[in-house]
Motif scaffolding. Structure first.
Motif, mmCIF file in Angstrom:
data_model
loop_
_atom_site.group_PDB
_atom_site.id
_atom_site.type_symbol
_atom_site.label_atom_id
_atom_site.label_comp_id
_atom_site.label_asym_id
_atom_site.label_seq_id
_atom_site.Cartn_x
_atom_site.Cartn_y
_atom_site.Cartn_z
ATOM 1 N N GLY A 1 0.786 -1.228 0.000
ATOM 2 C CA GLY A 1 0.000 0.000 0.000
ATOM 3 C C GLY A 1 0.814 1.273 0.000
ATOM 4 N N HIS A 2 2.133 1.172 -0.080
ATOM 5 C CA HIS A 2 3.005 2.346 -0.053
ATOM 6 C C HIS A 2 2.761 3.201 -1.292
ATOM 7 C CE1 HIS A 2 6.635 4.790 0.181
ATOM 8 N NE2 HIS A 2 6.850 4.306 1.406
ATOM 9 N N ALA A 3 2.839 4.525 -1.127
ATOM 10 C CA ALA A 3 2.576 5.441 -2.242
ATOM 11 C C ALA A 3 3.531 5.216 -3.406
ATOM 12 C CB ALA A 3 2.679 6.892 -1.749
ATOM 13 N N LEU A 4 4.792 4.899 -3.110
ATOM 14 C CA LEU A 4 5.778 4.707 -4.172
ATOM 15 C C LEU A 4 5.621 3.356 -4.883
ATOM 16 C CD1 LEU A 4 8.978 6.170 -2.480
ATOM 17 C CD2 LEU A 4 7.478 7.274 -4.151
ATOM 18 N N ALA A 5 4.806 2.463 -4.334
ATOM 19 C CA ALA A 5 4.621 1.151 -4.937
ATOM 20 C C ALA A 5 3.900 1.239 -6.277
ATOM 21 C CB ALA A 5 3.855 0.229 -3.987
ATOM 22 N N ARG A 6 3.257 2.396 -6.558
ATOM 23 C CA ARG A 6 2.563 2.561 -7.840
ATOM 24 C C ARG A 6 3.531 2.882 -8.972
ATOM 25 N NH1 ARG A 6 -1.020 5.305 -4.280
ATOM 26 N NH2 ARG A 6 -0.140 7.329 -4.898
ATOM 27 N N ARG A 7 4.773 3.229 -8.640
ATOM 28 C CA ARG A 7 5.765 3.566 -9.664
ATOM 29 C C ARG A 7 6.427 2.292 -10.202
ATOM 30 N NH1 ARG A 7 9.192 8.609 -7.034
ATOM 31 N NH2 ARG A 7 7.403 9.938 -6.488
ATOM 32 N N ARG A 8 6.947 2.404 -11.442
ATOM 33 C CA ARG A 8 7.669 1.279 -12.035
ATOM 34 C C ARG A 8 9.080 1.181 -11.459
ATOM 35 N NH1 ARG A 8 5.702 -0.918 -16.697
ATOM 36 N NH2 ARG A 8 7.827 -1.404 -17.388
ATOM 37 N N ALA A 9 9.644 2.340 -11.095
ATOM 38 C CA ALA A 9 10.991 2.385 -10.513
ATOM 39 C C ALA A 9 11.008 3.459 -9.445
ATOM 40 C CB ALA A 9 12.043 2.661 -11.581
ATOM 41 N N VAL A 10 11.901 3.307 -8.473
ATOM 42 C CA VAL A 10 11.974 4.211 -7.324
ATOM 43 C C VAL A 10 13.388 4.739 -7.191
ATOM 44 C CG1 VAL A 10 11.700 4.398 -4.825
ATOM 45 C CG2 VAL A 10 10.126 2.965 -6.144
ATOM 46 N N LYS A 11 13.497 6.047 -6.971
ATOM 47 C CA LYS A 11 14.800 6.645 -6.724
ATOM 48 C C LYS A 11 15.140 6.510 -5.242
ATOM 49 C CE LYS A 11 14.441 10.082 -10.424
ATOM 50 N NZ LYS A 11 14.432 11.533 -10.750
ATOM 51 N N LEU A 12 16.406 6.232 -4.964
ATOM 52 C CA LEU A 12 16.833 6.078 -3.576
ATOM 53 C C LEU A 12 16.594 7.357 -2.788
ATOM 54 C CD1 LEU A 12 18.137 4.042 -1.644
ATOM 55 C CD2 LEU A 12 20.374 4.956 -2.295
ATOM 56 N N ALA A 13 16.780 8.507 -3.449
ATOM 57 C CA ALA A 13 16.597 9.796 -2.765
ATOM 58 C C ALA A 13 15.161 9.976 -2.285
ATOM 59 C CB ALA A 13 16.989 10.946 -3.701
ATOM 60 N N ASP A 14 14.194 9.351 -2.979
ATOM 61 C CA ASP A 14 12.790 9.478 -2.577
ATOM 62 C C ASP A 14 12.492 8.711 -1.286
ATOM 63 O OD1 ASP A 14 12.319 11.006 -4.823
ATOM 64 O OD2 ASP A 14 11.608 9.310 -6.024
ATOM 65 N N LEU A 15 13.458 7.918 -0.824
ATOM 66 C CA LEU A 15 13.264 7.107 0.380
ATOM 67 C C LEU A 15 14.042 7.661 1.572
ATOM 68 C CD1 LEU A 15 13.651 3.668 -1.415
ATOM 69 C CD2 LEU A 15 11.507 4.710 -0.668
ATOM 70 N N ALA A 16 14.485 8.913 1.457
ATOM 71 C CA ALA A 16 15.343 9.503 2.494
ATOM 72 C C ALA A 16 14.644 9.591 3.844
ATOM 73 C CB ALA A 16 15.824 10.881 2.057
ATOM 74 N N GLN A 17 13.338 9.733 3.850
ATOM 75 C CA GLN A 17 12.600 9.897 5.102
ATOM 76 C C GLN A 17 12.044 8.579 5.642
ATOM 77 O OE1 GLN A 17 12.798 12.871 6.555
ATOM 78 N NE2 GLN A 17 14.015 13.421 4.740
ATOM 79 N N GLU A 18 12.325 7.481 4.960
ATOM 80 C CA GLU A 18 11.792 6.189 5.379
ATOM 81 C C GLU A 18 12.651 5.558 6.471
ATOM 82 O OE1 GLU A 18 9.047 4.768 4.276
ATOM 83 O OE2 GLU A 18 8.567 6.113 2.601
ATOM 84 N N ARG A 19 12.013 4.677 7.231
ATOM 85 C CA ARG A 19 12.788 3.789 8.100
ATOM 86 C C ARG A 19 13.253 2.606 7.268
ATOM 87 N NH1 ARG A 19 9.561 2.371 13.446
ATOM 88 N NH2 ARG A 19 7.950 1.991 11.894
ATOM 89 N N TRP A 20 14.435 2.083 7.613
ATOM 90 C CA TRP A 20 15.049 1.047 6.786
ATOM 91 C C TRP A 20 15.267 -0.245 7.561
ATOM 92 C CZ3 TRP A 20 16.361 1.051 1.621
ATOM 93 C CH2 TRP A 20 16.203 2.277 0.957
ATOM 94 N N ILE A 21 15.213 -1.327 6.800
ATOM 95 C CA ILE A 21 15.609 -2.640 7.316
ATOM 96 C C ILE A 21 16.866 -3.027 6.547
ATOM 97 C CG2 ILE A 21 14.933 -5.050 7.614
ATOM 98 C CD1 ILE A 21 11.954 -3.729 7.104
ATOM 99 N N ALA A 22 17.981 -3.139 7.249
ATOM 100 C CA ALA A 22 19.258 -3.434 6.606
ATOM 101 C C ALA A 22 19.553 -4.925 6.684
ATOM 102 C CB ALA A 22 20.382 -2.638 7.261
ATOM 103 N N GLY A 23 20.413 -5.376 5.768
ATOM 104 C CA GLY A 23 20.779 -6.780 5.734
ATOM 105 C C GLY A 23 22.101 -7.044 6.419
#
Length: 301
Positions: free
Chosen positions: A178-200
């Motif tokens: 349901g994420h707003a960016l999920a409607r895009r075909r591709a996502v820029k990393l800069a657009d995720l600057a405010q997100e919380r992250w799960i690292a590997g």
């Protein structure tokens, strides 16, 4: 030290009852049989036969050696068969160390192809992320290591270790459906600057930090795990986003998480590593060849 040819000849002499009969059975001359038995007696250090009239009888040492002959020859036959199996590519054990996404994708495909043609080759698996997996190789804990590198990273391995490039694995942004960016075909990393992250793993985390730093932000890493199922569950619950390799995309939970290409594209190199000398071992070479075929099939998809 006994000569196996002398043991075989001795066994034939005992079985057939005379030098002449053994010579006929083995295709030797009788003097050749006599010379071999003399050589065996010298190696043993005591006579094996004694003559009683025109008959030969075993000495006590001869009777003792005769009791061991069949076991010795059976062991030699088994050893020869096993060596022939190795050289004819039919048997062997290969220890593989792989990172989780490779052990869930590339490795099963490769082993399926291998077992169809060479069912006697046994592959043992251990899991580890690089660089730990490469350390296992150099310590002799495995025969083949599957590892990945990011651009600008060079593996520090001994000169006698060779790299077999398998594929370039594209990185994908993993988002809640349901994420707003999920409607895009591709996502820029800069657009995720405010997100919380799960690292590997540590190497993946370092790559994420480096990529974000080049764009001028520090990612808010709330969780760290190299378990894809855990990552997927956390993303599905809206607890963060993640960068995942394309290798695992077939395992996404439909309806809960969405994978989107990263823009611009970012990739990691997946390779197999083995000691150069080990490439001459048939079973090891076969496993590497099947891994390459499995990787080529994925690239061709």
């Amino acid at each position: 030290m006994f000569d196996s040819r002398h043991i075989r000849t001795f066994h034939e002499v005992v079985t057939s009852g005379s030098y002449s009969a053994a010579a006929r059975a083995l295709g030797y001359t009788q003097p050749a049989i006599t010379q071999q038995m003399k050589a065996l007696e010298r190696a043993v250090g005591t006579p094996l036969f004694t003559r009683v009239g025109r008959q030969m009888r075993l000495t006590e040492a001869g009777r003792s050696l005769a009791r061991h002959c069949e076991v010795i020859l059976d062991s030699l036959t088994a050893a020869q068969a096993q060596m022939q199996a190795y050289t004819r590519l039919r048997a062997g054990t290969v220890r593989v160390c792989a990172f989780p996404s490779a052990s869930a994708t590339l490795l099963p495909e490769a082993l399926a192809g291998l077992s169809a043609v060479h069912p006697d080759i046994r592959v043992e698996l251990i899991e580890d992320e690089p660089p730990g997996s490469l350390h296992r190789l150099t310590r002799g804990e495995c025969d083949i290591t599957l590892a990945f590198t990011y651009p600008g990273l060079h593996e520090d391995v001994p000169d006698e270790v060779t790299e077999v490039a398998l594929l370039e694995d594209q990185l994908t942004v993993l988002l809640p459906t349901g994420h707003a960016l999920a409607r895009r075909r591709a996502v820029k990393l800069a657009d995720l600057a405010q997100e919380r992250w799960i690292a590997g793993c540590l190497r993946c985390r370092a790559n994420l930090l480096h990529a974000c730093a080049e764009l001028g932000f520090v990612p808010d890493i709330a969780f760290a795990t190299d378990d894809f199922l855990v990552v997927q569950s956390l993303v599905a619950e809206g607890l963060g986003v993640a960068l995942m390799p394309a290798l695992v995309l077939p395992f996404l939970a439909p309806g809960r998480v969405t994978g989107r290409a990263l823009q611009p594209a970012a990739r990691r190199q997946v390779s197999a590593y083995a000691f150069r000398d080990h490439l001459r071992i048939p079973a090891t070479a076969l496993v590497l060849a099947e891994l390459k075929r499995a990787a080529d099939r994925r690239v061709g998809c």
